[in-house]
Design an enzyme around this catalytic site. Structure first.
Site, PDB file in Angstrom:
ATOM      1  N   LYS A   9       0.833  -1.199   0.000  1.00  0.00           N
ATOM      2  CA  LYS A   9       0.000   0.000   0.000  1.00  0.00           C
ATOM      3  C   LYS A   9       0.879   1.266   0.000  1.00  0.00           C
ATOM      4  CE  LYS A   9      -3.873  -2.307   2.365  1.00  0.00           C
ATOM      5  NZ  LYS A   9      -4.822  -2.245   3.506  1.00  0.00           N
ATOM      6  N   TYR A  49     -12.285  -2.190  -3.417  1.00  0.00           N
ATOM      7  CA  TYR A  49     -12.792  -2.259  -2.041  1.00  0.00           C
ATOM      8  C   TYR A  49     -14.324  -2.176  -1.989  1.00  0.00           C
ATOM      9  CZ  TYR A  49      -8.219  -2.111   0.313  1.00  0.00           C
ATOM     10  OH  TYR A  49      -6.973  -2.430   0.805  1.00  0.00           O
ATOM     11  N   ASN A 112      -1.823  -0.081   7.140  1.00  0.00           N
ATOM     12  CA  ASN A 112      -1.362  -1.435   7.497  1.00  0.00           C
ATOM     13  C   ASN A 112      -0.554  -2.112   6.395  1.00  0.00           C
ATOM     14  OD1 ASN A 112      -3.474  -2.025   5.832  1.00  0.00           O
ATOM     15  ND2 ASN A 112      -4.693  -3.143   7.343  1.00  0.00           N
ATOM     16  N   HIS A 115      -1.902  -5.330   1.259  1.00  0.00           N
ATOM     17  CA  HIS A 115      -3.196  -5.945   0.959  1.00  0.00           C
ATOM     18  C   HIS A 115      -2.957  -7.343   0.399  1.00  0.00           C
ATOM     19  CE1 HIS A 115      -7.096  -6.858  -0.785  1.00  0.00           C
ATOM     20  NE2 HIS A 115      -6.419  -7.252  -1.847  1.00  0.00           N
ATOM     21  N   GLU A 126      -9.531  -9.758  -8.151  1.00  0.00           N
ATOM     22  CA  GLU A 126      -8.542  -8.689  -7.978  1.00  0.00           C
ATOM     23  C   GLU A 126      -7.411  -8.793  -9.005  1.00  0.00           C
ATOM     24  OE1 GLU A 126      -7.612  -9.091  -3.814  1.00  0.00           O
ATOM     25  OE2 GLU A 126      -9.605  -8.358  -3.224  1.00  0.00           O
TER      26      GLU A 126
END
Ligand code: RTP
Ligand code: MG
Length: 147
Positions: A9, A49, A112, A115, A126
């Site tokens: 990310k 998302y 975080n 992904h 995805e």
């Protein structure tokens, strides 16, 4: 061969963790099938998302994931989807075990670092969102028989 979609990310890219993360999956024994540094459009972020559209953090999540470049990857190997999730650690870094990416490098749930697809269905979805078929490379490694 099972495939999954993993992504460093924007916070992970800014914190120079691309190499560290690639290295962990490489050393584990998984094989890289595709990778690119890219900036995610709002449209792609909202689609990726989509399952969280009604959640209170959706706007913040889309803003974050589009805020800078990400490193998108496809990895393959036996049980790579579930194993990669274990190697990432729990969503909230405060609950993620030491030795996992989030447990070792992250502090809060919004930033975080990584992904990873959470099921075979989301992996297919995805990978299709982020990669064209001709961006994925099929190749044999002699080392495969040792893993
Ligand atoms: P990801 O999809 O990014 O791999 O993360 P995940 O499966 O572990 O977690 P998921 O439930 O899919 O949530 C997606 C991302 O939304 C952010 N989040 N914020 N503020 C909050 O309570 C909250 N909950 C989730 C996280 O950044 C999470 O990675
Ligand atoms: Mg998720």
């Amino acid at each position: 061969m099972e495939k999954t979609f993993l992504m460093v990310k924007p916070d992970g890219v800014q914190r120079n963790l691309i190499g560290e993360i690639v290295s962990r999956f490489e050393k584990k024994g998984f094989q890289l099938a595709g990778a690119k540094l890219m900036t995610i459009s709002r449209e792609l972020a909202e689609n990726h998302y989509g399952e969280h559209k009604e959640r209170p953090f959706f706007g913040e999540l889309v803003n974050f994931i589009t805020s800078g470049p990400v490193f998108a990857m496809v990895w393959q190997g036996d049980n790579v989807i579930a194993t990669a999730r274990n190697m990432m650690g729990k969503t909230n870094p405060s609950e993620a075990a030491a030795g996992t990416v989030r447990g070792d490098f992250a502090v809060n749930v919004s930033n975080n670092i990584i992904h990873g697809s959470d099921s075979p269905e989301s992996a297919v979805r995805e990978i299709g969102l982020f990669f064209k078929e001709d961006e994925l490379v099929n190749y044999e490694k002699a080392i495969s028989s040792w893993i």
